[in-house]
Design a protein around this motif. Structure first.
Motif, PDB file in Angstrom:
ATOM      1  N   GLY A  87      -4.390   8.049 -57.667  1.00 18.33           N
ATOM      2  CA  GLY A  87      -5.213   8.907 -56.867  1.00 18.33           C
ATOM      3  C   GLY A  87      -6.102   8.527 -55.759  1.00 18.33           C
ATOM      4  O   GLY A  87      -6.030   9.121 -54.684  1.00 18.33           O
ATOM      5  N   TRP A  88      -6.351   6.907 -55.929  1.00 25.19           N
ATOM      6  CA  TRP A  88      -7.191   6.506 -54.919  1.00 25.19           C
ATOM      7  C   TRP A  88      -6.395   6.389 -53.512  1.00 25.19           C
ATOM      8  O   TRP A  88      -6.757   6.389 -52.530  1.00 25.19           O
ATOM      9  CB  TRP A  88      -7.632   5.261 -55.182  1.00 25.19           C
ATOM     10  N   HIS A  89      -4.856   5.947 -53.780  1.00 26.24           N
ATOM     11  CA  HIS A  89      -3.868   6.083 -52.528  1.00 26.24           C
ATOM     12  C   HIS A  89      -3.813   7.382 -51.690  1.00 26.24           C
ATOM     13  O   HIS A  89      -3.432   7.403 -50.785  1.00 26.24           O
ATOM     14  CB  HIS A  89      -2.629   5.334 -53.147  1.00 26.24           C
ATOM     15  N   ILE A 123       0.085   5.289 -69.846  1.00 27.72           N
ATOM     16  CA  ILE A 123       0.102   6.132 -68.817  1.00 27.72           C
ATOM     17  C   ILE A 123      -1.222   6.271 -68.522  1.00 27.72           C
ATOM     18  O   ILE A 123      -2.157   6.915 -69.532  1.00 27.72           O
ATOM     19  CB  ILE A 123       0.950   7.312 -68.920  1.00 27.72           C
ATOM     20  N   PHE A 124      -1.868   6.335 -67.277  1.00 25.70           N
ATOM     21  CA  PHE A 124      -3.026   6.582 -66.928  1.00 25.70           C
ATOM     22  C   PHE A 124      -3.518   7.013 -65.609  1.00 25.70           C
ATOM     23  O   PHE A 124      -2.613   6.893 -64.706  1.00 25.70           O
ATOM     24  CB  PHE A 124      -4.056   5.566 -67.348  1.00 25.70           C
ATOM     25  N   HIS A 125      -4.686   7.490 -65.216  1.00 23.20           N
ATOM     26  CA  HIS A 125      -4.969   7.766 -63.908  1.00 23.20           C
ATOM     27  C   HIS A 125      -5.660   6.629 -63.207  1.00 23.20           C
ATOM     28  O   HIS A 125      -6.793   6.215 -63.650  1.00 23.20           O
ATOM     29  CB  HIS A 125      -5.969   8.974 -63.710  1.00 23.20           C
ATOM     30  N   GLN A 126      -5.129   5.948 -62.241  1.00 25.21           N
ATOM     31  CA  GLN A 126      -5.718   4.785 -61.641  1.00 25.21           C
ATOM     32  C   GLN A 126      -7.027   5.236 -61.133  1.00 25.21           C
ATOM     33  O   GLN A 126      -7.967   4.379 -61.352  1.00 25.21           O
ATOM     34  CB  GLN A 126      -4.584   4.250 -60.603  1.00 25.21           C
ATOM     35  N   ASP A 127      -7.316   6.123 -60.604  1.00 33.14           N
ATOM     36  CA  ASP A 127      -8.762   6.448 -59.899  1.00 33.14           C
ATOM     37  C   ASP A 127      -9.813   6.745 -61.177  1.00 33.14           C
ATOM     38  O   ASP A 127     -11.143   7.225 -60.817  1.00 33.14           O
ATOM     39  CB  ASP A 127      -8.397   7.986 -59.294  1.00 33.14           C
ATOM     40  N   GLN A 128      -9.281   6.655 -62.258  1.00 32.86           N
ATOM     41  CA  GLN A 128     -10.533   6.748 -63.483  1.00 32.86           C
ATOM     42  C   GLN A 128     -10.873   5.062 -63.789  1.00 32.86           C
ATOM     43  O   GLN A 128     -11.661   5.145 -64.753  1.00 32.86           O
ATOM     44  CB  GLN A 128      -9.954   7.442 -64.834  1.00 32.86           C
ATOM     45  N   ASN A 129     -10.110   4.314 -63.268  1.00 33.14           N
ATOM     46  CA  ASN A 129     -10.525   2.974 -63.690  1.00 33.14           C
ATOM     47  C   ASN A 129     -11.209   2.171 -62.620  1.00 33.14           C
ATOM     48  O   ASN A 129     -10.345   1.692 -61.556  1.00 33.14           O
ATOM     49  CB  ASN A 129      -9.201   2.114 -64.148  1.00 33.14           C
ATOM     50  N   PRO A 130     -12.389   2.105 -62.579  1.00 35.98           N
ATOM     51  CA  PRO A 130     -12.944   1.380 -61.435  1.00 35.98           C
ATOM     52  C   PRO A 130     -12.786  -0.070 -61.201  1.00 35.98           C
ATOM     53  O   PRO A 130     -12.880  -0.669 -60.268  1.00 35.98           O
ATOM     54  CB  PRO A 130     -14.518   1.335 -61.637  1.00 35.98           C
ATOM     55  N   ASP A 131     -12.179  -0.844 -62.367  1.00 40.95           N
ATOM     56  CA  ASP A 131     -11.627  -2.267 -62.123  1.00 40.95           C
ATOM     57  C   ASP A 131     -10.935  -2.405 -60.798  1.00 40.95           C
ATOM     58  O   ASP A 131     -10.742  -3.282 -60.288  1.00 40.95           O
ATOM     59  CB  ASP A 131     -11.013  -2.704 -63.179  1.00 40.95           C
ATOM     60  N   HIS A 132      -9.995  -1.540 -60.437  1.00 41.72           N
ATOM     61  CA  HIS A 132      -8.867  -1.619 -59.320  1.00 41.72           C
ATOM     62  C   HIS A 132      -9.690  -1.786 -58.331  1.00 41.72           C
ATOM     63  O   HIS A 132      -9.541  -2.534 -57.367  1.00 41.72           O
ATOM     64  CB  HIS A 132      -8.158  -0.229 -59.265  1.00 41.72           C
ATOM     65  N   VAL A 133     -10.821  -1.046 -57.860  1.00 43.57           N
ATOM     66  CA  VAL A 133     -11.293  -0.836 -56.568  1.00 43.57           C
ATOM     67  C   VAL A 133     -12.350  -2.239 -56.624  1.00 43.57           C
ATOM     68  O   VAL A 133     -12.497  -2.882 -55.556  1.00 43.57           O
ATOM     69  CB  VAL A 133     -12.394   0.237 -56.538  1.00 43.57           C
ATOM     70  N   GLU A 134     -12.903  -2.909 -57.794  1.00 45.13           N
ATOM     71  CA  GLU A 134     -13.680  -3.819 -57.745  1.00 45.13           C
ATOM     72  C   GLU A 134     -12.640  -5.134 -57.503  1.00 45.13           C
ATOM     73  O   GLU A 134     -13.265  -6.017 -56.436  1.00 45.13           O
ATOM     74  CB  GLU A 134     -14.239  -4.355 -59.185  1.00 45.13           C
ATOM     75  N   SER A 173      -8.178   3.167 -33.410  1.00 45.56           N
ATOM     76  CA  SER A 173      -9.712   3.306 -33.694  1.00 45.56           C
ATOM     77  C   SER A 173     -10.019   4.641 -34.480  1.00 45.56           C
ATOM     78  O   SER A 173     -10.911   4.859 -35.152  1.00 45.56           O
ATOM     79  CB  SER A 173     -10.675   3.374 -32.391  1.00 45.56           C
ATOM     80  N   MET A 174      -8.860   5.473 -34.399  1.00 47.20           N
ATOM     81  CA  MET A 174      -9.206   6.836 -35.429  1.00 47.20           C
ATOM     82  C   MET A 174      -8.496   6.776 -36.486  1.00 47.20           C
ATOM     83  O   MET A 174      -8.761   7.909 -37.250  1.00 47.20           O
ATOM     84  CB  MET A 174      -8.754   7.926 -34.237  1.00 47.20           C
ATOM     85  N   LEU A 175      -7.705   5.790 -36.631  1.00 43.28           N
ATOM     86  CA  LEU A 175      -6.974   5.949 -38.037  1.00 43.28           C
ATOM     87  C   LEU A 175      -8.118   5.390 -39.293  1.00 43.28           C
ATOM     88  O   LEU A 175      -8.650   4.633 -38.905  1.00 43.28           O
ATOM     89  CB  LEU A 175      -5.905   4.798 -37.894  1.00 43.28           C
ATOM     90  N   ASN A 176      -7.898   5.896 -40.372  1.00 37.55           N
ATOM     91  CA  ASN A 176      -8.838   5.392 -41.303  1.00 37.55           C
ATOM     92  C   ASN A 176      -8.613   4.300 -41.861  1.00 37.55           C
ATOM     93  O   ASN A 176      -7.416   3.632 -41.725  1.00 37.55           O
ATOM     94  CB  ASN A 176      -8.920   6.673 -42.418  1.00 37.55           C
ATOM     95  N   THR A 177      -9.626   3.549 -42.280  1.00 35.56           N
ATOM     96  CA  THR A 177      -9.566   2.043 -42.658  1.00 35.56           C
ATOM     97  C   THR A 177      -8.712   1.981 -43.905  1.00 35.56           C
ATOM     98  O   THR A 177      -8.011   0.868 -44.346  1.00 35.56           O
ATOM     99  CB  THR A 177     -10.971   1.735 -43.065  1.00 35.56           C
ATOM    100  N   GLY A 178      -8.827   3.117 -44.971  1.00 31.72           N
ATOM    101  CA  GLY A 178      -7.873   3.020 -46.012  1.00 31.72           C
ATOM    102  C   GLY A 178      -6.487   2.816 -45.801  1.00 31.72           C
ATOM    103  O   GLY A 178      -5.570   2.232 -46.675  1.00 31.72           O
ATOM    104  N   LEU A 179      -6.002   3.563 -44.624  1.00 28.93           N
ATOM    105  CA  LEU A 179      -4.625   3.261 -44.291  1.00 28.93           C
ATOM    106  C   LEU A 179      -4.318   1.870 -43.875  1.00 28.93           C
ATOM    107  O   LEU A 179      -2.965   1.597 -44.171  1.00 28.93           O
ATOM    108  CB  LEU A 179      -4.232   4.130 -43.152  1.00 28.93           C
ATOM    109  N   ILE A 184      -4.000  -3.852 -50.168  1.00 28.84           N
ATOM    110  CA  ILE A 184      -4.624  -4.592 -50.896  1.00 28.84           C
ATOM    111  C   ILE A 184      -5.169  -3.918 -52.198  1.00 28.84           C
ATOM    112  O   ILE A 184      -5.081  -4.744 -53.212  1.00 28.84           O
ATOM    113  CB  ILE A 184      -6.028  -5.019 -50.164  1.00 28.84           C
ATOM    114  N   LEU A 185      -5.268  -2.768 -52.273  1.00 28.98           N
ATOM    115  CA  LEU A 185      -5.580  -1.817 -53.437  1.00 28.98           C
ATOM    116  C   LEU A 185      -4.444  -1.981 -54.389  1.00 28.98           C
ATOM    117  O   LEU A 185      -4.386  -2.107 -55.506  1.00 28.98           O
ATOM    118  CB  LEU A 185      -6.039  -0.491 -53.168  1.00 28.98           C
ATOM    119  N   GLN A 186      -3.359  -2.096 -53.765  1.00 29.39           N
ATOM    120  CA  GLN A 186      -1.777  -1.926 -54.389  1.00 29.39           C
ATOM    121  C   GLN A 186      -1.657  -3.376 -55.224  1.00 29.39           C
ATOM    122  O   GLN A 186      -1.511  -3.487 -56.343  1.00 29.39           O
ATOM    123  CB  GLN A 186      -0.665  -1.829 -53.290  1.00 29.39           C
ATOM    124  N   ALA A 187      -2.103  -4.268 -54.390  1.00 31.01           N
ATOM    125  CA  ALA A 187      -2.112  -5.796 -55.336  1.00 31.01           C
ATOM    126  C   ALA A 187      -3.046  -5.719 -56.400  1.00 31.01           C
ATOM    127  O   ALA A 187      -2.759  -6.358 -57.370  1.00 31.01           O
ATOM    128  CB  ALA A 187      -2.662  -7.070 -54.210  1.00 31.01           C
TER     129      ALA A 187
END
Ligand code: ATP
Ligand code: MG
Length: 386
Positions: A87-89, A123-134, A173-179, A184-187
Motif C-alpha cells: 500500500g505504501w508504494h 500474505i499481508f498488507h505492507q502498509d500495516q507493518n511499520p518496520d518497512h518504513v523504519e 521540482s514538482m515530482l513527489n519525493t516518494g517517486l 529504497i522502500l522496495q529494498a
C-alpha cells in the motif's frame, strides 16, 4: 469449524516451526539471476509484492502470480514465502482513499483466488507493518542520490514531466519525493525479511539490483553479513505488453482500460479487448518483438496461458492470420482466468475471512521483521537502552 478456520489454525501451528527453520538456515549461495525452477526454493526466503492500484491484470498473472503459486507448490519445508500488498508504494501516485481501501481488499482476494494458500505462505498488507518504513529510512541514509537518479522508472517520470511542461528543461521540482525514493522502500520490503529470492517481472530488475547494492553497502559499512544479496527469479512471461500500445507494458495504472485484461473480465470483455488489440498488417505470423510488438505480444500471451515455449507457438501460426491467432488467444485467456475469476467473485464477499487472513499474515510478517530491525538497530548504535 469451517474449512477456512481450520486452514487458519493449521497455519498458525506451522509458522512457529517454520520460524525456527528460518533462523537456523544457512543462506543459499547467491547468483545474480535465476530462471524459475523448482530447486530455487529449496532453501531461502522468497519475498514479492504487488501494489493495490486496481484489479490485477493478465501481465500480473503471467509475470508474477503464476510464478508465486509454482514457488509455493514446489517449496520445501526449509523455505519461507512472503507475499505482500504494498500500500505504501501505491501512494507514490495520487489515490482516491475510498478506492484504495477497496483495491487493498480486492488484491487480497485476488492473491488467494489465484491459488496462494495462507496456510502455506505469508500474505499481508505492507502498509500495516511499520518496520518497512523504519528500515527504509535507515537504508536511505546509506544510498547515494546518484544511484536513484539512474533508475529508468525515475528517468521516465522526468521525461513525462518534461513533455507535460512543454519545456526543454526537465523540471523535477514538482515530482513527489516518494517517486524518487520508493526503490529504497522496495529494498527495505525485501531486506526486512532477509529475503534472498525475489520473483518479480522484468520491469523490476533494476530496482532489485539497487536492493542488492544497498544490502551490500549496509553489510560492508557495519561489518556484518546480516543481509543476503537478493536474487531475481524471472518468469518465462517476463513482460506482457499493453494491448493498445505494445511498446509499453500492460499496467494497472494505465489510463486506457482496454489496454489490459483484468482477472475479473468475463468472456465477452476478454473477446472484445483481444479482438481490438493493436497488431500490424504484415501477412503471416512471426515472433519478432522489435519489429512486430503487437503480434509478438499475442504469441507471448498464448504461450504463457498454455505454458508452452513461444517459438513453438509461433511456428504453429506461421501460415495463419491474425484472426485465427486472436480467436485462439481469447479461448486460452478465458481458460486460464475462468477458475480464479469464479473464486474471486465468491471470496470478495467473505470479508471476515479476508480480515482474518490479513491479521494472521501481519502477525507472522512482523515476528520476522522485528527481529531484523532489532539487529539493524544494534548494529547501527540505536538499540534500546538496557
Ligand atoms: P502499476 O501500474 O500500479 O505499477 P503494475 O501492473 O505495474 O501496476 P505492480 O503492482 O507494479 O503492477 O507489479 C506487481 C508484479 O507484477 C511485479 O512483479 C511486476 O514485475 C509484475 N508485472 C507488472 N506488470 C507486468 C507485465 N505487464 N508483465 C509481466 N509482469 C508484470
Ligand atoms: Mg508497476
Amino acid at each position: 469449524m469451517t474449512s477456512r478456520t481450520l486452514l487458519k489454525a493449521a497455519s498458525i501451528t506451522r509458522t512457529s516451526t517454520r520460524l525456527k527453520a528460518h533462523e537456523a538456515r544457512p543462506w543459499c549461495p547467491v547468483r545474480a539471476e535465476r530462471r524459475y525452477n523448482s530447486s530455487a526454493t529449496q532453501c531461502g526466503t522468497v519475498f514479492s509484492g504487488i501494489q493495490p492500484t486496481g484489479i490485477p491484470h493478465l501481465g500480473n498473472y503471467l509475470g508474477a502470480f503464476s510464478n508465486w503459486v509454482k514457488l509455493q507448490n514446489d517449496a520445501s519445508s526449509q523455505s519461507q514465502l512472503i507475499f505482500s500488498i504494498v500500500g505504501w508504494h501505491a501512494l507514490t501516485l495520487p489515490q482516491n482513499p475510498k478506492e484504495l481501501l477497496h483495491s487493498r481488499h480486492d488484491m487480497l482476494a485476488a492473491l488467494i483466488s489465484v491459488g496462494l494458500d495462507p496456510s502455506k505462505v505469508i500474505i499481508f498488507h505492507q502498509d500495516q507493518n511499520p518496520d518497512h518504513v523504519e528500515l527504509a529510512w535507515i537504508l536511505s541514509c546509506i544510498t547515494p542520490i546518484g544511484k536513484l537518479r539512474r533508475m529508468t522508472t525515475w528517468k521516465a517520470r522526468l521525461a513525462a514531466s518534461r513533455n507535460a511542461n512543454a519545456e526543454s528543461e526537465v523540471d523535477e521540482s514538482m515530482l513527489n519525493t516518494g517517486l524518487f525514493t520508493y526503490p529504497i522502500l522496495q529494498a527495505a520490503d525485501i531486506l526486512a525479511y532477509r529475503a534472498n529470492l525475489v520473483p518479480v517481472g522484468e520491469d523490476q530488475q533494476q530496482h532489485l539490483e539497487l536492493s542488492r547494492d544497498i544490502a551490500d553497502t549496509f553489510n560492508r559499512t557495519y561489518h556484518t553479513d546480516l543481509f543476503p544479496l537478493p536474487q531475481h527469479i524471472i518468469t518465462p512471461s517476463k513482460r506482457i505488453l499493453s494491448l493498445k500500445d505494445p511498446t509499453s507494458k500492460m499496467s494497472k495504472s494505465a489510463v486506457d482500460v482496454q489496454s489490459r485484461i483484468l482477472l475479473t473480465d468475463e468472456y465477452p470483455q476478454i473477446r472484445s479487448k483481444i479482438r481490438a488489440a493493436v497488431t500490424d498488417s504484415i501477412a503471416g505470423i512471426t515472433y519478432d518483438p522489435a519489429g512486430r510488438p503487437g503480434t509478438s505480444n499475442l504469441l507471448t500471451i498464448l504461450a504463457g496461458c498454455t505454458d508452452t515455449n513461444v517459438s513453438d507457438v509461433a511456428k504453429r501460426y506461421e501460415t495463419k492470420g491474425h484472426g485465427q491467432l486472436k480467436a485462439d488467444v481469447v479461448e486460452a485467456v478465458e481458460e486460464l482466468l475462468k477458475a480464479p475469476r469464479t473464486e474471486f467473485n465468491k471470496l470478495r464477499g467473505e470479508t471476515k475471512y479476508l480480515a482474518s487472513v490479513s491479521e494472521s499474515g501481519l502477525g507472522k510478517a512482523r515476528s520476522i521483521s522485528q527481529r531484523t530491525l532489532a539487529e539493524v538497530r544494534r548494529l547501527i548504535g540505536l538499540s534500546r537502552m538496557p
